[in-house]
Design a protein around this motif. Structure first.
Motif, PDB file in Angstrom:
ATOM      1  N   LEU A   1       5.597   8.372  -6.317  1.00 36.81           N
ATOM      2  CA  LEU A   1       5.825   6.980  -5.922  1.00 36.81           C
ATOM      3  C   LEU A   1       6.905   6.355  -6.801  1.00 36.81           C
ATOM      4  CD1 LEU A   1       2.188   5.632  -5.329  1.00 36.81           C
ATOM      5  CD2 LEU A   1       3.989   5.952  -3.621  1.00 36.81           C
ATOM      6  N   PRO A   2       7.702   5.408  -6.314  1.00 33.08           N
ATOM      7  CA  PRO A   2       7.705   4.860  -4.949  1.00 33.08           C
ATOM      8  C   PRO A   2       8.640   5.598  -3.990  1.00 33.08           C
ATOM      9  CG  PRO A   2       9.150   3.575  -6.327  1.00 33.08           C
ATOM     10  CD  PRO A   2       8.599   4.661  -7.211  1.00 33.08           C
TER      11      PRO A   2
ATOM     12  N   ILE B   1       6.986   6.974  -0.738  1.00 38.13           N
ATOM     13  CA  ILE B   1       6.502   6.032   0.277  1.00 38.13           C
ATOM     14  C   ILE B   1       7.440   5.981   1.473  1.00 38.13           C
ATOM     15  CG2 ILE B   1       7.668   3.982  -0.647  1.00 38.13           C
ATOM     16  CD1 ILE B   1       4.070   4.175   0.712  1.00 38.13           C
ATOM     17  N   TRP B   2       8.727   6.208   1.219  1.00 39.89           N
ATOM     18  CA  TRP B   2       9.693   6.179   2.329  1.00 39.89           C
ATOM     19  C   TRP B   2       9.557   7.415   3.222  1.00 39.89           C
ATOM     20  CZ3 TRP B   2      11.381   1.520   2.586  1.00 39.89           C
ATOM     21  CH2 TRP B   2      11.573   0.769   1.422  1.00 39.89           C
TER      22      TRP B   2
ATOM     23  N   CYS C   1       6.511   8.739   3.812  1.00 42.33           N
ATOM     24  CA  CYS C   1       5.176   8.678   4.411  1.00 42.33           C
ATOM     25  C   CYS C   1       5.050   7.616   5.495  1.00 42.33           C
ATOM     26  CB  CYS C   1       4.131   8.418   3.326  1.00 42.33           C
ATOM     27  SG  CYS C   1       4.036   9.706   2.070  1.00 42.33           S
ATOM     28  N   ILE C   2       5.843   6.578   5.422  1.00 42.95           N
ATOM     29  CA  ILE C   2       5.766   5.501   6.410  1.00 42.95           C
ATOM     30  C   ILE C   2       6.773   5.784   7.522  1.00 42.95           C
ATOM     31  CG2 ILE C   2       6.140   3.045   6.830  1.00 42.95           C
ATOM     32  CD1 ILE C   2       5.142   2.490   4.040  1.00 42.95           C
TER      33      ILE C   2
ATOM     34  N   PHE D   1       1.170   5.927   9.014  1.00 47.47           N
ATOM     35  CA  PHE D   1       1.261   6.598   7.715  1.00 47.47           C
ATOM     36  C   PHE D   1       0.951   8.077   7.889  1.00 47.47           C
ATOM     37  CE2 PHE D   1      -0.660   8.064   3.756  1.00 47.47           C
ATOM     38  CZ  PHE D   1       0.282   7.668   2.834  1.00 47.47           C
TER      39      PHE D   1
END
Length: 281
Positions: free
Chosen positions: A45-46, A49-50, A52-53, A82
């Protein structure tokens, strides 16, 4: 029969629910991989996150596979969803209406006439999960099925029925295609017959037949008109015979008609009795 139909419907819906909501027991190794994937996501992270979404558009649905199994809940979207890195993958399915032209098909009709017929089909994906899990390529399969259905339906029709009952043929094709593609999650919305092409020799024969039929009707109409005119003349002669002055009035009316057309020639009828005297001399 009703009990059998209810049982068949129950099995169908049970199979669909089982496909849309598969068992999530992926085994011990599967859960270990999922846990490692979650730990990897948290460790990165972070940035992770890009990855996973994901976003799907309003007209799309996403089918998520986790270790090769469809996730419980079926298709996701529209909007955000997600996924886990390394263990999850997804396929986007377009839910909009799709149109395609059926190539011209050479069809032998019931009365042994060869015609070339083409059409257009409108369909959409109604169940994204079935469209992904039950068939490799729903679009190509629907196109091929439309061609064979067109041949099968037109093969049971006469040429006159094909030319006059296009709406009925299109409705029959739509019902057949809709039933056949129901297990693929496809909804056939509309089928239209675009054009029916006949051989040139058959077109000339039909044109000659139509022309002969028109000429026959014209002769019948002309004969009926002459018959009615002769009856009217007969009735008029009977009326004139009852009143000698009517013949004189008719003669004056004829002269008035001739004079109105600015003719310089005027015809005076003479009785045959007057001419007989000159003939004898």
């Amino acid at each position: 029969i009703q009990v059998w139909m209810k049982t068949a419907l129950m099995h169908d819906w049970t199979g669909r629910l089982a496909l849309e909501n598969p068992e999530t027991d992926i085994g011990l190794c599967g859960w270990l991989l999922v846990l490692l994937s979650i730990l990897l996501m948290l460790a990165t992270l972070p940035i992770s996150i890009w990855m996973c979404i994901k976003i799907v558009k309003e007209y799309e649905r996403a089918i998520i596979f986790r270790l090769g199994r469809i996730l419980r809940g079926g298709a996701k979207g529209p909007g955000l969803f997600f996924i886990l890195p390394c263990t999850d993958s997804f396929i986007n399915v377009d839910m909009r209406t799709i149109t395609f032209d059926i190539p011209p098909q050479e069809v032998l009709t019931k009365d042994s006439v060869t015609v070339s017929v083409d059409g257009v089909v409108y369909y959409r994906v109604q169940n994204a999960t079935l469209a992904v899990a039950n068939i490799t390529n729903a679009d190509a399969a629907t196109r091929l099925l439309a061609q064979t259905t067109l041949r099968n339906v037109l093969g049971t029709k006469n040429l006159a029925e094909i030319l006059s009952d296009r709406e009925e043929i299109a409705h029959s094709m739509q019902s057949t295609l809709d039933d056949a593609t129901d297990d693929w999650g496809i909804k056939v919305e509309r089928v239209e017959i675009k054009d029916v092409k006949l051989p040139l020799q058959l077109q000339r024969a039909m044109a000659a037949e139509a022309e002969a039929s028109r000429e026959a009707r014209a002769k019948v109409i002309a004969a009926e008109g002459e018959m009615n005119a002769s009856r009217a003349l007969k009735e008029a002669s009977l009326v004139i015979a009852e009143s000698p002055s009517a013949l004189q009035l008719r003669y004056l009316q004829t002269l008035n008609t001739i004079a109105a057309e600015k003719n310089s020639t005027i015809i005076f009828p003479l009785p045959l009795e007057m001419m007989q005297g000159f003939i004898k001399h």
